[in-house]
Design a protein around this motif. Structure first.
Motif, PDB file in Angstrom:
ATOM      1  N   LEU A   8       0.870  -1.194  -0.082  1.00 35.69           N
ATOM      2  CA  LEU A   8       0.107  -0.011   0.062  1.00 35.69           C
ATOM      3  C   LEU A   8       0.804   1.318   0.113  1.00 35.69           C
ATOM      4  N   HIS A   9       2.028   1.283   0.842  1.00 37.32           N
ATOM      5  CA  HIS A   9       2.874   2.329   0.797  1.00 37.32           C
ATOM      6  C   HIS A   9       3.619   2.722  -0.473  1.00 37.32           C
ATOM      7  N   PHE A  14       1.169   4.263  -2.787  1.00 32.76           N
ATOM      8  CA  PHE A  14       1.023   5.657  -2.306  1.00 32.76           C
ATOM      9  C   PHE A  14       2.093   6.580  -2.831  1.00 32.76           C
ATOM     10  N   ARG A  15       2.972   5.868  -2.426  1.00 30.46           N
ATOM     11  CA  ARG A  15       4.466   6.670  -3.014  1.00 30.46           C
ATOM     12  C   ARG A  15       4.442   6.881  -4.413  1.00 30.46           C
ATOM     13  N   ASN A  16       4.353   5.708  -5.226  1.00 31.97           N
ATOM     14  CA  ASN A  16       4.189   6.154  -6.886  1.00 31.97           C
ATOM     15  C   ASN A  16       2.931   6.950  -7.315  1.00 31.97           C
ATOM     16  N   GLN A  17       1.832   6.939  -6.594  1.00 33.00           N
ATOM     17  CA  GLN A  17       0.790   7.857  -6.882  1.00 33.00           C
ATOM     18  C   GLN A  17       1.446   9.308  -6.428  1.00 33.00           C
ATOM     19  N   VAL A  18       2.064   9.461  -5.466  1.00 36.35           N
ATOM     20  CA  VAL A  18       2.520  10.900  -4.908  1.00 36.35           C
ATOM     21  C   VAL A  18       3.546  11.298  -6.115  1.00 36.35           C
ATOM     22  N   HIS A  53      -3.739  10.362  -0.596  1.00 38.47           N
ATOM     23  CA  HIS A  53      -3.528  10.206   0.854  1.00 38.47           C
ATOM     24  C   HIS A  53      -4.616   9.752   1.573  1.00 38.47           C
ATOM     25  N   GLU A  54      -5.797  10.229   1.293  1.00 38.33           N
ATOM     26  CA  GLU A  54      -6.963   9.775   1.690  1.00 38.33           C
ATOM     27  C   GLU A  54      -7.394   8.351   1.463  1.00 38.33           C
ATOM     28  N   THR A  55      -7.080   8.138   0.222  1.00 38.68           N
ATOM     29  CA  THR A  55      -7.231   6.889  -0.361  1.00 38.68           C
ATOM     30  C   THR A  55      -6.362   5.752   0.295  1.00 38.68           C
ATOM     31  N   PHE A  56      -5.033   6.093   0.499  1.00 33.42           N
ATOM     32  CA  PHE A  56      -4.371   5.224   1.290  1.00 33.42           C
ATOM     33  C   PHE A  56      -4.573   5.070   2.667  1.00 33.42           C
ATOM     34  N   ARG A  57      -4.904   6.130   3.540  1.00 30.86           N
ATOM     35  CA  ARG A  57      -5.549   6.106   4.927  1.00 30.86           C
ATOM     36  C   ARG A  57      -6.766   5.143   4.950  1.00 30.86           C
ATOM     37  N   ALA A  58      -7.669   5.328   3.937  1.00 29.22           N
ATOM     38  CA  ALA A  58      -8.680   4.481   4.189  1.00 29.22           C
ATOM     39  C   ALA A  58      -8.625   2.808   3.722  1.00 29.22           C
ATOM     40  N   GLN A  59      -7.574   2.722   2.945  1.00 20.12           N
ATOM     41  CA  GLN A  59      -7.262   1.227   2.657  1.00 20.12           C
ATOM     42  C   GLN A  59      -6.498   0.708   3.606  1.00 20.12           C
ATOM     43  N   ALA A  65       5.942  10.570   2.619  1.00 21.95           N
ATOM     44  CA  ALA A  65       5.815   9.412   1.507  1.00 21.95           C
ATOM     45  C   ALA A  65       7.321   9.128   0.623  1.00 21.95           C
ATOM     46  N   LEU A  66       8.009  10.295   0.762  1.00 22.02           N
ATOM     47  CA  LEU A  66       9.184  10.120  -0.125  1.00 22.02           C
ATOM     48  C   LEU A  66      10.588   9.610   0.721  1.00 22.02           C
TER      49      LEU A  66
END
Length: 183
Positions: free
Chosen positions: A52-53, A56-60, A110-116, A159-160
């Motif tokens: 998940l992280h 998320f990092r790739n999305q950022v 970030h919101e998607t990451f937190r929910a997942q 994230a980075l």
């Protein structure tokens, strides 16, 4: 006086043992199967949280323009070589570098990451309840506190920057979660 002191010391040394003997809520020891199942559950959780992280990092990263990526890399690089890095100032600089569209995409990711991540934590708790009914819960009152929403610069930095204890550390920082269950 020595006898009084000896009697007092003996009485005080017996009190903790008596108190333990009266503890009717003592939990039975875990079986080897339960320990193995808990370890496997946590390892699976850790792997999924890591994935998940990474997602998320790739999305950022994909939300950033090439020019902003270089500016952000320079800011993070400066943190790495400063003798006394100022994380708050760095997150403000990062937030200022971002365009409104980048900021919005980072906040959404970030919101998607937190929910997942929350869903994953809840699933792990359910699995632990199945493996060991009435196990000590990871739901401490401080985990239920509302944490302020971090700004995009803070999210970007978290994230980075690589973390050696990821995902456990990220969970604690972003959700107030505890680390792995005791072995």
């Amino acid at each position: 006086m020595n006898r009084s002191f000896l009697a007092l010391a003996l009485a005080l040394s017996v009190l903790p043992t008596a108190a333990l003997a009266q503890d009717t809520g003592a939990r039975p020891a875990l079986t080897d199967q339960q320990r193995q199942a808990m370890r496997q559950t946590f390892e699976q959780f850790a792997q999924q949280e890591k994935q998940l992280h990474e997602q998320f990092r790739n999305q950022v990263l994909s939300s950033l323009s090439a020019v902003h990526r270089r500016a952000i890399a320079a800011t993070i690089g400066e943190l790495a070589v400063e003798s006394n890095p100022d994380m708050q100032a760095a997150t403000k600089r990062l937030d200022q570098i971002l365009s409104p569209a980048e900021r919005s995409r980072i906040m959404q990711a970030h919101e998607t990451f937190r929910a997942q991540s929350r869903q994953l934590h809840d699933q792990m708790k359910t699995d632990m309840d199945r493996i060991v009914p009435n196990h000590p819960t990871m739901d401490h009152p401080e985990n239920k506190m509302q944490h302020p929403q971090p700004d995009a610069g803070t999210i970007l930095l978290m994230a980075l920057i690589p973390h050696p204890m990821m995902p456990m550390m990220h969970g604690m920082m972003m959700h107030g979660e505890e680390g792995p269950p005791p072995q």
